[in-house]
Enzyme design. Structure first.
Site, PDB file in Angstrom:
ATOM      1  N   GLU A 291      -2.670  -8.683   4.152  1.00 46.38           N
ATOM      2  CA  GLU A 291      -2.697  -9.000   5.523  1.00 46.38           C
ATOM      3  C   GLU A 291      -4.589  -9.191   5.722  1.00 46.38           C
ATOM      4  O   GLU A 291      -5.252  -9.879   6.758  1.00 46.38           O
ATOM      5  CB  GLU A 291      -2.414  -7.981   6.084  1.00 46.38           C
ATOM      6  CG  GLU A 291      -2.773  -6.333   6.624  1.00 46.38           C
ATOM      7  CD  GLU A 291      -2.522  -5.991   5.522  1.00 46.38           C
ATOM      8  OE1 GLU A 291      -2.737  -4.717   4.909  1.00 46.38           O
ATOM      9  OE2 GLU A 291      -1.868  -6.594   4.455  1.00 46.38           O
TER      10      GLU A 291
ATOM     11  N   CYS B  59       0.754  -0.983  -0.192  1.00 48.02           N
ATOM     12  CA  CYS B  59      -0.395   0.132  -0.159  1.00 48.02           C
ATOM     13  C   CYS B  59       0.799   1.427  -0.285  1.00 48.02           C
ATOM     14  O   CYS B  59       1.891   1.640  -1.749  1.00 48.02           O
ATOM     15  CB  CYS B  59      -1.127   0.060   1.450  1.00 48.02           C
ATOM     16  SG  CYS B  59      -2.275   1.138   0.982  1.00 48.02           S
TER      17      CYS B  59
ATOM     18  N   HIS C 242      -4.463  -4.967   0.019  1.00 46.16           N
ATOM     19  CA  HIS C 242      -4.090  -5.342   1.857  1.00 46.16           C
ATOM     20  C   HIS C 242      -3.673  -6.847   1.721  1.00 46.16           C
ATOM     21  O   HIS C 242      -5.411  -7.652   2.137  1.00 46.16           O
ATOM     22  CB  HIS C 242      -4.504  -4.556   2.801  1.00 46.16           C
ATOM     23  CG  HIS C 242      -4.417  -3.270   2.759  1.00 46.16           C
ATOM     24  ND1 HIS C 242      -3.601  -2.844   3.924  1.00 46.16           N
ATOM     25  CD2 HIS C 242      -4.604  -2.526   2.496  1.00 46.16           C
ATOM     26  CE1 HIS C 242      -3.177  -1.658   3.500  1.00 46.16           C
ATOM     27  NE2 HIS C 242      -4.212  -1.067   3.023  1.00 46.16           N
TER      28      HIS C 242
END
Length: 382
Positions: free
Chosen positions: A359, A271, A357
């Site tokens: 995660e 990001c 993202h």
């Protein structure tokens, strides 16, 4: 423009949460949405961003990437499955305010409700807003600043004036607000496994968990870390974390990324980290009209053709056409909605970046290969 009058508080705020009375959301273009306050009894403002996720409101509120922003959730029921403290993504909520259609409560225990998280950290919240109409307004008009007034402050004229005085997003240093002041270690040398240095620009705890799950130790460094700290002889690979704000403000971090690129150590940018690596490679960055926020964004890997579902939260894109031919980098992934750049790879060095993202559990497993590739590169070069 003023939206229709707010509905009864009991219809939009669960009585188990308790409302604080009427309040307003005012935008800099003069649009006003009345609602019912249920967060902290204060006013706050920032740039409005729309999140389309059906779940993850707790993770959104504690994601440092939302620092300085007013988050609008389009899914109509927020708070409907409570909150688990272990799922918080950082030590506190960072958004300026939360706007929802209906504030619900799935649990009786006050400590497990989203409203308690917001109240404890003095974050205002507003319910009773037609968030989908608001999302369409922002999509048509671009990013706008706005303010959620304190409970009982319903003077439209004053609210509009307050909205126009909210500082511009581009003019603020959010990374300095969210990054920790000291180094933190996860795991020790007795465990074995590679050591990953993560530069915390607004780090989410799931990234640490992803590294630990893959057998790596982690050293989290503040955003002020020098190249000598990040390129310490015991660090096997580097991650530049997600975070809030405009990468054009982060000259020191761009210089840091350039030093890591020159060193040739495995590097993963996520990001904001992706944008910083892009600038270090010589590319330009540019703000999107209204950003990408939420789940189910389709991204295609240019090299393999694979399409995956991603979770996203960013205001800025790397401009692919500005990437210098001799940089060694190429655009590796593209957003299928608007063809914006979603990833970069280096032709010779073990360097990859992603705008989304991994995660964030999109798909929920679609993007985890990003972490697998990075750890494999670290092990191969260690």
């Amino acid at each position: 423009m003023i939206a229709p009058p707010a509905v009864r508080s009991s219809a939009v705020v669960d009585p188990r949460i308790g409302d604080l009375g009427p309040a307003l959301l005012a935008l800099e273009d003069g649009t006003v949405f009345p609602g019912i306050a249920f967060g902290a009894p204060v006013a706050a403002g920032g740039d409005l961003v729309v999140n389309t996720s059906q779940t993850g409101y707790q993770e959104v509120c504690t994601d440092p990437s939302y620092a300085g922003q007013v988050v609008v959730m389009t899914y109509p029921l927020i708070g409907n499955y409570g909150r688990l403290v272990a799922d918080d993504q950082s030590r506190q909520p960072w958004l300026r305010a939360l706007v929802v259609a209906n504030a619900t409560a799935a649990v009786l225990e006050d400590a497990r409700q989203l409203a308690r998280l917001l109240r404890d950290d003095r974050i205002p919240a507003l319910a009773g807003v037609d968030t989908r109409a608001l999302a369409r307004h922002l999509r048509a008009n671009g990013s706008l600043r706005g303010i959620v007034t304190a409970p009982g402050e319903t003077d439209v004229r004053l609210a509009r004036a307050a909205a126009t005085s909210v500082p511009r997003w581009e003019d603020q240093d959010f990374v300095g607000q969210v990054s920790p002041p000291a180094v933190t270690e996860y795991g020790d040398a007795s465990e074995g496994g590679p050591l990953i240095g993560i530069v915390d620009l607004g780090l989410k705890s799931n990234i640490i968990r992803a590294m630990r799950h893959r057998g790596a130790r982690v050293r989290v460094l503040p955003h002020t870390a020098e190249p000598s700290d990040v390129l310490s002889s015991d660090i096997d690979g580097v991650i530049l974390s997600p975070g809030p704000g405009d990468p054009a403000r982060l000259a020191a971090q761009v210089a840091l990324a350039r030093a890591v690129i020159d060193d040739g150590r495995p590097l993963l940018g996520i990001c904001l980290g992706h944008q910083i690596v892009g600038r270090a490679a010589g590319a330009e960055t540019r703000r999107l009209g209204f950003g990408h926020h939420g789940a189910n964004h389709p991204v295609q890997d240019v090299d393999s053709g694979l399409v995956q579902v991603t979770a996203q939260n960013h205001e800025v894109q790397v401009v692919g056409d500005s990437l210098p031919v001799g940089s060694g980098f190429h655009v590796s992934q593209l957003n299928l909605n608007d063809r914006s750049v979603e990833g970069l790879r280096h032709a010779e060095k073990p360097i990859e970046t992603v705008q989304y993202h991994p995660e964030g559990a999109p798909g929920p497993l679609d993007a985890l290969a990003v972490f697998d590739r990075f750890v494999a590169a670290v092990v191969d070069t260690a």
